[in-house]
Design a protein around this motif. Structure first.
Motif, PDB file in Angstrom:
ATOM      1  N   ALA A   1       1.235  -1.012  -0.008  1.00 52.51           N
ATOM      2  CA  ALA A   1      -0.284   0.005   0.103  1.00 52.51           C
ATOM      3  C   ALA A   1       0.808   1.104   0.180  1.00 52.51           C
ATOM      4  O   ALA A   1       2.301   1.320   0.369  1.00 52.51           O
ATOM      5  CB  ALA A   1      -0.767  -0.142   1.223  1.00 52.51           C
ATOM      6  N   VAL A   2       0.331   2.574  -0.890  1.00 50.08           N
ATOM      7  CA  VAL A   2       0.903   4.159  -0.985  1.00 50.08           C
ATOM      8  C   VAL A   2       0.057   4.679   0.342  1.00 50.08           C
ATOM      9  O   VAL A   2      -1.294   4.890   0.027  1.00 50.08           O
ATOM     10  CB  VAL A   2       1.410   4.250  -2.420  1.00 50.08           C
ATOM     11  N   ALA A   3       0.685   5.008   0.750  1.00 53.53           N
ATOM     12  CA  ALA A   3      -0.912   6.502   1.418  1.00 53.53           C
ATOM     13  C   ALA A   3       0.402   7.669   2.221  1.00 53.53           C
ATOM     14  O   ALA A   3       1.897   7.584   1.984  1.00 53.53           O
ATOM     15  CB  ALA A   3      -0.725   5.412   3.079  1.00 53.53           C
ATOM     16  N   GLY A   4      -0.175   8.594   2.606  1.00 46.27           N
ATOM     17  CA  GLY A   4       0.431  10.000   2.495  1.00 46.27           C
ATOM     18  C   GLY A   4       0.014  10.722   2.454  1.00 46.27           C
ATOM     19  O   GLY A   4      -1.300  10.816   1.796  1.00 46.27           O
ATOM     20  N   ALA A   5       0.426  11.872   2.035  1.00 43.34           N
ATOM     21  CA  ALA A   5      -0.437  13.611   2.197  1.00 43.34           C
ATOM     22  C   ALA A   5      -1.069  13.677   0.465  1.00 43.34           C
ATOM     23  O   ALA A   5      -0.934  12.746  -1.014  1.00 43.34           O
ATOM     24  CB  ALA A   5       0.451  14.241   2.153  1.00 43.34           C
ATOM     25  N   PHE A   6      -1.838  14.235   0.143  1.00 46.85           N
ATOM     26  CA  PHE A   6      -2.451  13.977  -1.095  1.00 46.85           C
ATOM     27  C   PHE A   6      -1.805  15.137  -2.053  1.00 46.85           C
ATOM     28  O   PHE A   6      -0.735  15.773  -1.515  1.00 46.85           O
ATOM     29  CB  PHE A   6      -3.792  14.412  -1.071  1.00 46.85           C
ATOM     30  N   ARG A   7      -1.972  14.756  -3.598  1.00 48.69           N
ATOM     31  CA  ARG A   7      -1.110  15.148  -4.401  1.00 48.69           C
ATOM     32  C   ARG A   7       0.006  15.349  -3.919  1.00 48.69           C
ATOM     33  O   ARG A   7       1.212  15.983  -4.810  1.00 48.69           O
ATOM     34  CB  ARG A   7      -1.574  16.584  -3.941  1.00 48.69           C
ATOM     35  N   LYS A   8       0.591  14.791  -3.680  1.00 49.17           N
ATOM     36  CA  LYS A   8       2.202  13.981  -3.274  1.00 49.17           C
ATOM     37  C   LYS A   8       3.022  13.101  -4.905  1.00 49.17           C
ATOM     38  O   LYS A   8       4.055  12.386  -4.047  1.00 49.17           O
ATOM     39  CB  LYS A   8       2.772  13.900  -2.397  1.00 49.17           C
TER      40      LYS A   8
ATOM     41  N   ILE B   1      -8.242  -1.204  -5.099  1.00 48.02           N
ATOM     42  CA  ILE B   1      -6.927  -1.867  -5.426  1.00 48.02           C
ATOM     43  C   ILE B   1      -6.628  -2.954  -6.767  1.00 48.02           C
ATOM     44  O   ILE B   1      -7.430  -1.999  -7.693  1.00 48.02           O
ATOM     45  CB  ILE B   1      -6.316  -3.961  -4.290  1.00 48.02           C
ATOM     46  N   TRP B   2      -5.578  -3.076  -7.374  1.00 47.65           N
ATOM     47  CA  TRP B   2      -5.223  -3.581  -8.417  1.00 47.65           C
ATOM     48  C   TRP B   2      -6.274  -4.651  -8.211  1.00 47.65           C
ATOM     49  O   TRP B   2      -6.336  -5.613  -8.202  1.00 47.65           O
ATOM     50  CB  TRP B   2      -4.179  -3.328  -8.729  1.00 47.65           C
ATOM     51  N   SER B   3      -7.014  -4.845  -9.830  1.00 50.31           N
ATOM     52  CA  SER B   3      -7.883  -6.007  -9.545  1.00 50.31           C
ATOM     53  C   SER B   3      -7.544  -7.242 -10.222  1.00 50.31           C
ATOM     54  O   SER B   3      -7.833  -8.582  -9.638  1.00 50.31           O
ATOM     55  CB  SER B   3      -9.332  -5.501 -10.905  1.00 50.31           C
ATOM     56  N   LYS B   4      -5.917  -7.296 -10.896  1.00 48.26           N
ATOM     57  CA  LYS B   4      -5.372  -8.458 -11.036  1.00 48.26           C
ATOM     58  C   LYS B   4      -4.416  -9.072 -10.132  1.00 48.26           C
ATOM     59  O   LYS B   4      -3.267  -8.252 -10.246  1.00 48.26           O
ATOM     60  CB  LYS B   4      -4.611  -8.404 -12.514  1.00 48.26           C
TER      61      LYS B   4
ATOM     62  N   LEU C   1      -1.406  -4.799  -4.925  1.00 48.36           N
ATOM     63  CA  LEU C   1      -1.031  -3.089  -4.693  1.00 48.36           C
ATOM     64  C   LEU C   1      -2.469  -2.217  -4.936  1.00 48.36           C
ATOM     65  O   LEU C   1      -3.792  -2.252  -4.932  1.00 48.36           O
ATOM     66  CB  LEU C   1      -0.910  -2.495  -6.606  1.00 48.36           C
ATOM     67  N   MET C   2      -2.415  -1.843  -3.648  1.00 46.49           N
ATOM     68  CA  MET C   2      -3.148  -0.947  -2.782  1.00 46.49           C
ATOM     69  C   MET C   2      -2.955   0.837  -2.992  1.00 46.49           C
ATOM     70  O   MET C   2      -1.693   1.524  -2.463  1.00 46.49           O
ATOM     71  CB  MET C   2      -3.667  -1.237  -1.855  1.00 46.49           C
ATOM     72  N   ASP C   3      -3.680   1.379  -3.567  1.00 46.03           N
ATOM     73  CA  ASP C   3      -3.672   3.030  -3.661  1.00 46.03           C
ATOM     74  C   ASP C   3      -4.715   3.300  -2.545  1.00 46.03           C
ATOM     75  O   ASP C   3      -5.609   2.844  -2.350  1.00 46.03           O
ATOM     76  CB  ASP C   3      -4.041   3.422  -5.083  1.00 46.03           C
TER      77      ASP C   3
END
Length: 247
Positions: free
Chosen positions: A43-50, A97-100, A116-118
């Motif tokens: 997973a990728v996390a953090g402040a928006f627009r970065k 998440i990516w479907s595959k 992969l998770m956004d």
């Protein structure tokens, strides 16, 4: 590229509450191709627009190439995958998440399904602190690797915010029988501007991280606590310093 972004946690426009799309999640996890395999969630996390979605699209390109040395391909080819755009407004909402899933083989021979998770960026103008905390805490709880996406440098408020987000995750996992409730935390420092002091990459990142997480007597007690707390929360913490990708 096979697959598409799949929203699994969606914010209800009327109530403002986040709702899990269990059918969408089952569509991915119960697919016969991966249903009996161990799962690794990145997973990728953090402040928006970065640039979180932008980064994930390069990860998609790498995974789709089966980790080929030529994975980058044509640098002029538009990035596909998770939606991203330039501008001040947020692009990602909730959790996708990516479907595959990508199936890779470990050195032991075991096959693992990589997902992969956004995530929705924190502290955007349209979301409450509660929303930001909930999304980040959830990503922390379910991820095998949490990439904390930061611009320029690791600041004290980055650590304090991380401590806040993980505290909610720990409350949800208070019955978890483990000394470290979360798995791997990876600080990704984007647009690192001081390679003449600390070089780009993993080694430079680890040097910077060791300096920042060091507890000293001169620090304020709250700053000492946040460093000890983060060390206890994650089984493994590392860092990577990345140059600016160019305009």
């Amino acid at each position: 590229m096979d697959g598409h972004p799949l929203p699994i946690m969606i914010q209800n426009e009327e109530t403002g509450n986040f709702e899990l799309d269990s059918e969408a999640l089952e569509e991915v996890l119960l697919n016969p191709r991966v249903a009996d395999k161990s799962v690794c969630v990145l997973a990728v996390a953090g402040a928006f627009r970065k640039g979180k979605s932008f980064l994930l699209d390069f990860m998609l390109r790498y995974m789709s190439s089966q980790q080929s040395e030529q994975w980058l391909g044509d640098i002029h080819q538009p990035l596909k995958g998770f939606k991203w755009s330039q501008g001040p407004e947020r692009e990602t909402t909730g959790v996708l998440i990516w479907s595959k899933p990508f199936v890779i083989k470990k050195q032991s021979g075991e096959e693992v399904a990589v997902i992969l998770m956004d995530t929705q960026g924190t502290f955007d103008l349209q979301s409450s602190m509660k929303d930001s905390t909930m999304v980040f805490a959830l990503a922390t709880m379910v991820s095998s690797v949490l990439v904390y996406n930061i611009i320029n440098n690791i600041q004290e408020d980055d650590l304090m915010n991380l401590q806040l987000f993980t505290s909610y995750g720990k409350l949800a996992l208070e019955d978890c029988d483990t000394t470290s409730p979360f798995q791997k935390l990876h600080f990704l420092v984007r647009d690192w501007s001081y390679p003449f002091v600390v070089p780009y990459g993993h080694q430079g990142g680890q040097k910077l991280l060791d300096q920042i997480l060091m507890v000293t007597e001169k620090q304020h007690p709250a700053h000492q606590e946040v460093r000890r707390d983060l060390r206890k929360c994650f089984r493994d913490i590392n860092c990577y310093l990345m140059p600016h990708p160019g305009f």
